[in-house]
Motif scaffolding. Structure first.
Motif, PDB file in Angstrom:
ATOM      1  N   THR A 192       0.776  -1.295  -0.136  1.00 33.30           N
ATOM      2  CA  THR A 192       0.153  -0.204   0.001  1.00 33.30           C
ATOM      3  C   THR A 192       0.811   1.151  -0.037  1.00 33.30           C
ATOM      4  OG1 THR A 192      -1.767  -1.033   1.236  1.00 33.30           O
ATOM      5  CG2 THR A 192      -1.882   1.320   1.165  1.00 33.30           C
ATOM      6  N   VAL A 193       1.755   1.175   0.905  1.00 35.22           N
ATOM      7  CA  VAL A 193       2.743   2.372   0.844  1.00 35.22           C
ATOM      8  C   VAL A 193       3.652   2.628  -0.435  1.00 35.22           C
ATOM      9  CG1 VAL A 193       4.558   3.763   2.138  1.00 35.22           C
ATOM     10  CG2 VAL A 193       2.871   2.106   3.415  1.00 35.22           C
ATOM     11  N   PHE A 194       4.118   1.531  -0.904  1.00 31.55           N
ATOM     12  CA  PHE A 194       4.894   1.333  -1.882  1.00 31.55           C
ATOM     13  C   PHE A 194       4.064   1.792  -3.312  1.00 31.55           C
ATOM     14  CE2 PHE A 194       6.474  -0.503  -5.897  1.00 31.55           C
ATOM     15  CZ  PHE A 194       7.547  -0.616  -5.693  1.00 31.55           C
ATOM     16  N   TRP A 195       2.877   1.587  -3.386  1.00 34.00           N
ATOM     17  CA  TRP A 195       2.182   2.168  -4.562  1.00 34.00           C
ATOM     18  C   TRP A 195       1.802   3.590  -4.536  1.00 34.00           C
ATOM     19  CZ3 TRP A 195       3.130   0.252  -8.978  1.00 34.00           C
ATOM     20  CH2 TRP A 195       3.598  -1.234  -9.230  1.00 34.00           C
ATOM     21  N   LYS A 220       5.677   3.124   8.407  1.00 34.43           N
ATOM     22  CA  LYS A 220       4.708   2.798   6.999  1.00 34.43           C
ATOM     23  C   LYS A 220       3.584   3.728   7.229  1.00 34.43           C
ATOM     24  CE  LYS A 220       7.121  -1.420   5.238  1.00 34.43           C
ATOM     25  NZ  LYS A 220       7.926  -1.345   6.527  1.00 34.43           N
ATOM     26  N   ASN A 221       2.986   3.467   8.537  1.00 35.71           N
ATOM     27  CA  ASN A 221       1.572   4.050   8.765  1.00 35.71           C
ATOM     28  C   ASN A 221       1.674   5.478   8.852  1.00 35.71           C
ATOM     29  OD1 ASN A 221      -0.668   2.059   9.570  1.00 35.71           O
ATOM     30  ND2 ASN A 221       0.970   1.134  10.574  1.00 35.71           N
ATOM     31  N   GLU A 222       2.896   5.975   9.302  1.00 34.30           N
ATOM     32  CA  GLU A 222       3.140   7.556   9.357  1.00 34.30           C
ATOM     33  C   GLU A 222       3.128   7.833   8.072  1.00 34.30           C
ATOM     34  OE1 GLU A 222       3.357  11.281  10.730  1.00 34.30           O
ATOM     35  OE2 GLU A 222       2.933   9.501  11.856  1.00 34.30           O
ATOM     36  N   ILE A 223       3.860   7.333   7.075  1.00 28.86           N
ATOM     37  CA  ILE A 223       3.881   7.877   5.688  1.00 28.86           C
ATOM     38  C   ILE A 223       2.703   7.952   5.015  1.00 28.86           C
ATOM     39  CG2 ILE A 223       5.027   7.382   3.341  1.00 28.86           C
ATOM     40  CD1 ILE A 223       7.215   5.999   4.740  1.00 28.86           C
ATOM     41  N   ASN A 231      -5.475   6.503   6.666  1.00 29.31           N
ATOM     42  CA  ASN A 231      -5.613   5.627   7.721  1.00 29.31           C
ATOM     43  C   ASN A 231      -5.619   4.160   7.546  1.00 29.31           C
ATOM     44  OD1 ASN A 231      -6.037   4.323  10.373  1.00 29.31           O
ATOM     45  ND2 ASN A 231      -7.179   6.106  10.999  1.00 29.31           N
ATOM     46  N   TYR A 232      -4.299   3.615   7.644  1.00 21.47           N
ATOM     47  CA  TYR A 232      -4.417   2.097   7.219  1.00 21.47           C
ATOM     48  C   TYR A 232      -5.441   1.331   7.844  1.00 21.47           C
ATOM     49  CZ  TYR A 232      -2.574  -2.512   5.930  1.00 21.47           C
ATOM     50  OH  TYR A 232      -2.644  -3.837   5.582  1.00 21.47           O
ATOM     51  N   ASN A 233      -5.934   1.527   9.047  1.00 26.49           N
ATOM     52  CA  ASN A 233      -6.884   0.730   9.747  1.00 26.49           C
ATOM     53  C   ASN A 233      -8.357   0.822   9.197  1.00 26.49           C
ATOM     54  OD1 ASN A 233      -5.080  -0.158  11.770  1.00 26.49           O
ATOM     55  ND2 ASN A 233      -5.485   1.796  12.748  1.00 26.49           N
ATOM     56  N   ASN A 234      -8.602   1.776   8.103  1.00 28.66           N
ATOM     57  CA  ASN A 234      -9.733   2.181   7.550  1.00 28.66           C
ATOM     58  C   ASN A 234      -9.756   1.376   6.061  1.00 28.66           C
ATOM     59  OD1 ASN A 234     -10.613   3.693   9.594  1.00 28.66           O
ATOM     60  ND2 ASN A 234     -10.104   5.690   8.556  1.00 28.66           N
ATOM     61  N   GLU A 235      -8.692   0.750   5.670  1.00 29.00           N
ATOM     62  CA  GLU A 235      -8.375  -0.089   4.464  1.00 29.00           C
ATOM     63  C   GLU A 235      -9.359  -1.312   4.483  1.00 29.00           C
ATOM     64  OE1 GLU A 235      -6.281   0.820   1.357  1.00 29.00           O
ATOM     65  OE2 GLU A 235      -6.861   2.404   2.429  1.00 29.00           O
ATOM     66  N   PRO A 236      -9.878  -1.706   3.364  1.00 25.70           N
ATOM     67  CA  PRO A 236     -10.970  -2.722   3.615  1.00 25.70           C
ATOM     68  C   PRO A 236     -10.392  -4.021   4.101  1.00 25.70           C
ATOM     69  CG  PRO A 236     -10.825  -1.813   1.353  1.00 25.70           C
ATOM     70  CD  PRO A 236      -9.883  -1.081   1.989  1.00 25.70           C
ATOM     71  N   LEU A 237     -11.145  -4.617   4.842  1.00 30.19           N
ATOM     72  CA  LEU A 237     -10.851  -5.846   5.743  1.00 30.19           C
ATOM     73  C   LEU A 237     -10.127  -7.023   4.556  1.00 30.19           C
ATOM     74  CD1 LEU A 237     -13.352  -6.221   8.511  1.00 30.19           C
ATOM     75  CD2 LEU A 237     -11.120  -5.674   8.803  1.00 30.19           C
TER      76      LEU A 237
END
Length: 302
Positions: A192-195, A220-223, A231-237
């Motif tokens: 996710t961060v890479f792309w 990575k979460n900070e980036i 917010n990575y926690n909001n990405e689809p499960l």
């Protein structure tokens, strides 16, 4: 006369002979003795690959060279819903064909199929488990491709390989599935961060890789949050947790034509039926909650 005392008919069949009882029953012992030949010794070269008893049998399937396959078929990055749903459809098909599978877990281009601890399918031969899973999955991938990639032609046949591992205890199995889900989280966070760096920051793949080298999950979460407001926690499960396939009883409503008393014509009515089917879930399987909600997976008589 056969050993069973019945009259028999000897039938020429090609270069061999068949013996059949007149009543239609074969004397198996005699037939086997007649079928032996000097070439039968080659069977001794077959390795005994019987899986140990009372062990969970896990067949993990992976896409072969899927990095190239995804590029050739223009998969969306970092996650392509079409590809993920197609993988799940194929895994459901495998479970429906091989009903001794208790649970399955998938992410990206891999799926793990867990056969029941006391399964006697294929006389517990590892090669049979593995080849049945791979062949059913691969053929389903090609068959259902057009249902998910409507505008993308399948350019060449996909390849899959598999391995088989035995786990003697329930905890071993739970730890295995936890490992695969943890792997899903690590890989998806990185991708996710890479792309995002490539697509929205304009970095080359090499530059994005250098930027992420040595970073931890918190970095990575900070980036994602500071540079892309994600917010990575909001990405689809489905992306973060992968997909779990379980057997569930579901109610299905179907229309049926019946003829009521004193009625001249048939009438359509809705009928509700309960059936057991494979259901996909996107949830955490590392904690205890999943196993408490689905105790039948580990049950001895499941």
């Amino acid at each position: 006369m056969l050993g069973c005392g019945r009259a028999a008919t000897v039938i020429a069949a090609g270069s061999g002979w068949w013996v059949r009882c007149l009543r239609g029953r074969c004397c198996r012992r005699l037939l086997l003795s007649m079928a032996k030949s000097k070439f039968e010794y080659v069977r001794d070269f077959e390795a005994d690959d019987t899986c140990l008893p009372n062990c969970w049998i896990v067949v993990r399937l992976d896409g072969r060279n899927f990095h190239r396959f995804s590029e050739q078929h223009e998969f969306k990055k970092p996650n392509d819903d079409r590809a993920l749903h197609l993988m799940t459809k194929c895994a459901q098909t495998v479970m429906e064909e091989l009903e001794d599978i208790a649970v399955a877990y998938g992410q990206s281009d891999e799926y793990s199929f867990v056969f029941k601890k006391k399964s006697r399918w294929f006389k517990r031969r590892a090669s049979k488990f593995m080849t049945h899973v791979v062949s059913q999955f691969a053929s389903s991938y090609v068959f259902y491709w057009k249902d998910y990639f409507k505008d993308q032609q399948l350019l060449y046949p996909p390849g899959f390989d598999a391995r088989i591992v035995l786990y003697p205890s329930d905890q071993n199995l739970k730890d295995y599935l936890s490992w695969r889900q943890a792997d899903c989280h690590v890989n998806n966070l990185y991708n996710t961060v890479f792309w995002m760096l490539v697509k929205r920051s304009g970095l080359t793949p090499v530059q994005a890789q250098d930027r992420l080298q040595g970073t931890l999950a918190g970095d990575k979460n900070e980036i994602l949050f500071s540079e892309f407001n994600i917010n990575y926690n909001n990405e689809p499960l489905m992306y973060r947790k992968g997909t779990v396939l379980v057997w569930q009883k579901v109610n299905e409503v179907m229309t049926k034509k019946i003829k009521l008393p004193k009625e001249a014509e048939e009438k359509e009515v809705e009928v509700t039926r309960t059936r057991t089917k494979v259901v996909p879930l996107h949830c955490d399987i590392i904690g205890d909650q999943f196993w408490e909600e689905y105790p039948e997976i580990l049950a001895e008589d499941s």
